[in-house]
Design an enzyme around this catalytic site. Structure first.
Site, PDB file in Angstrom:
ATOM      1  N   LYS A 151      -5.099   1.119  -6.397  1.00 25.37           N
ATOM      2  CA  LYS A 151      -4.677   2.213  -5.568  1.00 25.37           C
ATOM      3  C   LYS A 151      -4.156   3.518  -6.104  1.00 25.37           C
ATOM      4  O   LYS A 151      -4.670   4.624  -5.686  1.00 25.37           O
ATOM      5  CB  LYS A 151      -3.418   1.663  -4.617  1.00 25.37           C
ATOM      6  CG  LYS A 151      -3.526   0.630  -3.858  1.00 25.37           C
ATOM      7  CD  LYS A 151      -2.371   0.338  -3.042  1.00 25.37           C
ATOM      8  CE  LYS A 151      -1.199  -0.239  -3.907  1.00 25.37           C
ATOM      9  NZ  LYS A 151      -1.545  -1.796  -4.446  1.00 25.37           N
ATOM     10  N   THR A 152      -3.543   3.443  -7.091  1.00 24.35           N
ATOM     11  CA  THR A 152      -3.006   4.644  -7.896  1.00 24.35           C
ATOM     12  C   THR A 152      -4.240   5.597  -8.437  1.00 24.35           C
ATOM     13  O   THR A 152      -4.300   6.999  -7.960  1.00 24.35           O
ATOM     14  CB  THR A 152      -2.213   4.431  -9.045  1.00 24.35           C
ATOM     15  OG1 THR A 152      -0.993   3.713  -8.450  1.00 24.35           O
ATOM     16  CG2 THR A 152      -1.587   5.903  -9.551  1.00 24.35           C
ATOM     17  N   GLU A 196      -1.041   6.660  -1.005  1.00 21.61           N
ATOM     18  CA  GLU A 196      -1.222   5.390  -1.799  1.00 21.61           C
ATOM     19  C   GLU A 196      -0.599   4.404  -0.782  1.00 21.61           C
ATOM     20  O   GLU A 196       0.734   4.625  -0.728  1.00 21.61           O
ATOM     21  CB  GLU A 196      -0.794   5.208  -3.233  1.00 21.61           C
ATOM     22  CG  GLU A 196      -0.656   4.102  -3.859  1.00 21.61           C
ATOM     23  CD  GLU A 196      -0.270   4.060  -5.177  1.00 21.61           C
ATOM     24  OE1 GLU A 196      -0.434   5.012  -5.989  1.00 21.61           O
ATOM     25  OE2 GLU A 196       0.087   3.047  -5.730  1.00 21.61           O
TER      26      GLU A 196
END
Ligand code: EPU
Length: 788
Positions: A151-152, A196
């Protein structure tokens, strides 16, 4: 009991932070998106130092609110936010709730936090971080990046590509990404907000974005979710609330199950039927190159500078999204090529086919686990970790979690705690973490209290194929840099000695000295033949590296700081060879003198029996003109072959050589390769008798314990052993270094002695001999290396 996200029927009296929270407090009277994005208020953030919370703080400050925050620790982030206007307190005080109109709290904050308790008693609105984020996003066209992994990276990549594409997006990502500037950013010019989404506590279902990217779905956070079904439900809810397109990874079966039937679904991945597809993928250690076909058309090539197939997937999700938002492929591929991970976030410090060195600032158990997982997924043979705990308070508070964080590391070296601005807490050291890791069942954990030695501890474990990871928010990365610098040299050395030769970093010389003391050799190199040895000599000359040759280490006292530079240990193959020719025996520099004596016995050559009593190698015996039983090496040596400082080989006969008692000056600068010993034919019984006499002499007059043979040269007036004996110094000791009770000229290691102790004892003996007998004792044992 495990909670599922839709469990909204929790008893009315339970506080919202005690259980799953998917909506704000029941009596919440506000239009939160309007409150946060169109008005200006006083807002307090509880747990503001966390990476997620600090992003919210930055956004709220940018939106014009008066923001205060509290946390039990201060960080670089809180320092930065204070410069932007955050009023920060390193303590949670109930009065901080007094003036705030809204309280935002981190999921790390417990229900009994005094500010939360107080705010609740006043009936103040209290919301979770994700609720605040979801509300802020409502002020823009939201794009949520969701999934268990990546996600990051993917949200940062998305924000970067959209920014390069001229869309001025706002963003909120879970880490500092240098290419983006900060982890959260509000840009009033742009329409989009990239965030995110955190699925760990079900709050992902709070988002109502325009577009969503689903990277992957799998069983995770089972402390919160009952099972995969519960996780999928939360994702399904997010998808239902997504008004625009849903981009999903076609190669992730759970993502496909959730998204397949969506009319507004856009798939990406490697499968043929993907809407956006990567083909011709060429992976490298640090990235990959691939072609992209989008909606049936060849869009072109992408060069990606972040490693792993998972990042090809992540990039494809970004490509699909950005393309659908109208960014040209040319811009997308150009910006992707520029995308880099955060500094100290899986930052590659060194790579070669044999080794990969990665630095990561992970210092919380969860981060450590995730980073180690990533390290493992790189697919190298083993993962070796050096970890520097950060802050005494965290080390103490999370020690159990740290104990469980290193399962994916094959070896863990823990240094002492980096205190940051904290005072030490008695008993809180790196050892505490090691104890927890070991108690958890890990077999490869060790403690290295001196930070500056951490790279040595890990470097010495290195084997071809290893990945080394430095972890911690302090200065452990400097240790990885030191290791990387030495690895460059080590790899050159390895190329010189070839497949059969051996190169090790920071080899403890206590393993290679008969005295069993001595610090590490910066480079331990075992050439197997004269050609490699010669090349090593030339390399060290060119690189200005000190070179020291070591045989069996039987006459050597290495100081505790070890030997800087290259320590050459010629052994194996050519160097161990012993050949008999008539009454002459040719032996390589690495062969044991004892074996020369036994080769003589086997061939009926006498006169060499005394060599049985010398514990060294041919090279060492030559260098020292070693002696025993009244004989010395050069009485039997007829020719010596050596390499000069340019690596040129020469052979000299005995008559050409200058030799003294325990000294052969030629080898002060040059390097022995082999020697020819001459004896004379003798009856076997006579040889056996002499061998036995030598053994008997040793057995009866010398200690069996670990020693370096005689420590002092015999002075003219009296044998040194006799002198030490007469001075009454037998059995005197410093630490674990002790004068042998058997022979006064032997110092023995009673187990774990240091070189410093040995040297102190030697000095004491010398001082006593001088004071009492006026005799200046000179050490026979060679003393080398750096102080510890
Ligand atoms: N002695 C004592 N007390 C002691 C030790 C020795 O009174 O604690 C007496 C012995 O009884 C003997 C004399 O001192 O009368 C000499 O002792 P030793 O025969 O043991 O010979 P050394 O000179 O001490 C030399 C070599 C040894 C070698 C032996 C055996 C030197 C410095 N040492 O010892 O070599 O093994 O002869 O031949 O030349 C070495 O160089 O590392 C080494 C062990």
């Amino acid at each position: 009991m495990k909670h599922v996200s839709e469990n909204r029927d929790a008893p009315a009296q339970s506080p919202p932070w005690a259980g799953p929270v998917t909506s704000s407090e029941r009596a919440f009277p506000l239009d939160l998106p309007g409150f946060l994005t169109r008005e200006q208020h006083r807002i307090h953030l509880v747990g503001v130092a966390g990476s997620g919370m600090s992003g919210i703080a930055a956004l709220l400050i940018k939106l014009g609110h008066t923001v205060s925050g509290s946390d039990k620790v201060s960080t670089m982030e809180t320092d930065r936010l204070q410069r932007l206007g955050l009023r920060f307190r390193e303590q949670h005080r109930p009065e901080d709730a007094d003036t705030a109109e809204l309280i935002v709290f981190s999921s790390a904050i417990k229900g009994d936090n005094p500010i939360l308790v107080c705010a609740r008693s006043y009936g103040k609105p209290v919301v979770r971080r994700a609720e605040a984020l979801a509300a802020i996003m409502r002020g823009k066209r939201g794009i949520v990046i969701a999934g268990m992994h990546g996600k990051t990276t993917t949200s940062a990549m998305t924000a970067h590509v959209l920014r390069e594409g001229g869309l001025h997006p706002c963003h909120y990502v879970g880490a500092e990404i240098p290419i983006l500037g900060t982890n959260a950013h509000w840009d009033s010019r742009g329409e989009y907000f990239v965030a995110e989404g955190d699925e760990s506590d079900g709050t992902i279902a709070l988002f109502q974005p325009e577009h969503t990217v689903i990277l992957n779905i799998e069983e995770e956070h089972l402390d919160f979710y009952a099972d995969l079904g519960a996780i999928e439900k939360v994702f399904a809810q997010l998808i239902t609330q997504t008004t625009g397109k849903v981009f999903y990874n076609i190669d992730d079966k759970n993502a496909v199950r959730v998204c397949r039937s969506l009319a507004r679904g856009i798939s990406y991945g490697f499968a043929d039927e993907a809407d956006y597809r990567a083909i011709d993928i060429r992976p490298r250690d640090f990235g990959s190159t691939f072609r992209v076909s989008g909606r049936g058309q060849d869009l072109g090539e992408v060069v990606l500078n972040v490693p792993g197939q998972h990042n090809v997937h992540n990039a494809l999700g970004v490509i699909a999204l950005a393309s659908e938002l109208g960014v040209t492929f040319e811009k997308i591929s150009k910006s992707l090529a520029k995308f880099e991970h955060a500094r100290r976030r899986f930052e590659i410090k060194y790579h070669s086919p044999r080794f990969l060195l990665v630095d990561d600032y992970g210092h919380h158990p969860t981060e450590i686990r995730a980073t180690l997982k990533a390290a493992k997924s790189v697919g190298r043979k083993r993962v070796l970790t050096m970890f520097q705990p950060h802050r005494y308070s965290r080390t103490k508070a999370l020690r159990k979690e740290f104990g469980r964080a290193f399962d994916d590391a094959d070896r863990v070296v823990v240094t002492d705690v980096y205190g940051s601005n904290e005072a030490p807490i008695p008993g809180v050291t790196g050892q505490m973490i090691v104890d927890e890791v070991v108690a958890h069942g890990h077999r490869g954990a060790s403690y290295e209290p001196r930070l500056e030695w951490a790279h040595c501890a890990v470097g010495n474990m290195l084997e071809s194929g290893d990945l080394v990871l430095s972890l911690g928010a302090g200065n452990i990365h400097e240790q990885l840099s030191a290791l990387a610098a030495d690895l460059v040299i080590a790899e050159n050395l390895k190329a010189i000695v070839g497949k059969n030769g051996e190169v090790r970093l920071y080899e403890p010389l206590s393993k290679h000295t008969t005295l069993r003391v001595g610090g590490p050799a910066q480079f331990w190199v075992e050439p197997r033949n004269e050609k490699a040895f010669a090349e090593l000599i030339r390399f060290c000359g060119d690189e200005n590296l000190p070179l020291f040759v070591m045989g069996r280490g039987s006459n050597l006292l290495v100081r505790d700081g070890g030997i800087h530079g290259v320590v050459v240990h010629p052994c194996g193959d050519e160097f161990d060879k012993i050949e008999v020719n008539g009454a002459e025996i040719t032996a390589g520099a690495g062969a044991k003198l004892k074996e020369v004596a036994y080769a003589g016995k086997a061939a009926g050559i006498g006169g060499l029996e005394w060599l049985e009593g010398i514990p060294g190698t041919v090279g060492g015996g030559l260098r020292m003109n070693a002696g025993a039983m009244g004989a010395q090496t050069f009485e039997n040596v007829v020719r010596v072959r050596y390499l000069d400082t340019n690596g040129e080989a020469h052979t000299r006969t005995r008559g050409e050589l200058e030799v003294y008692y325990r000294n052969f000056p030629l080898l002060e600068k040059n390097f022995a390769v082999s020697a020819v010993f001459r004896g004379q034919p003798a009856p076997l019984e006579e040889i056996v008798r002499k061998l036995e006499a030598s053994q008997e002499k040793r057995r009866t007059s010398q200690p069996a314990a670990k020693s370096a043979g005689c420590i002092f040269k015999n002075p003219d007036s009296c044998p040194a052993g006799k002198l030490v004996d007469e001075l009454g110094l037998k059995n005197s000791s410093v630490g674990k270094a002790r004068v042998s009770e058997v022979h006064g000229n032997f110092i023995v290691n009673d187990g774990g002695a240091t070189a410093a102790e040995m040297l102190e004892l030697i000095e004491k003996i010398k001082a006593t001999a001088l004071a009492k007998r006026g005799i200046e004792l000179e050490t026979e044992v060679q003393i080398v290396g750096e102080p510890g």
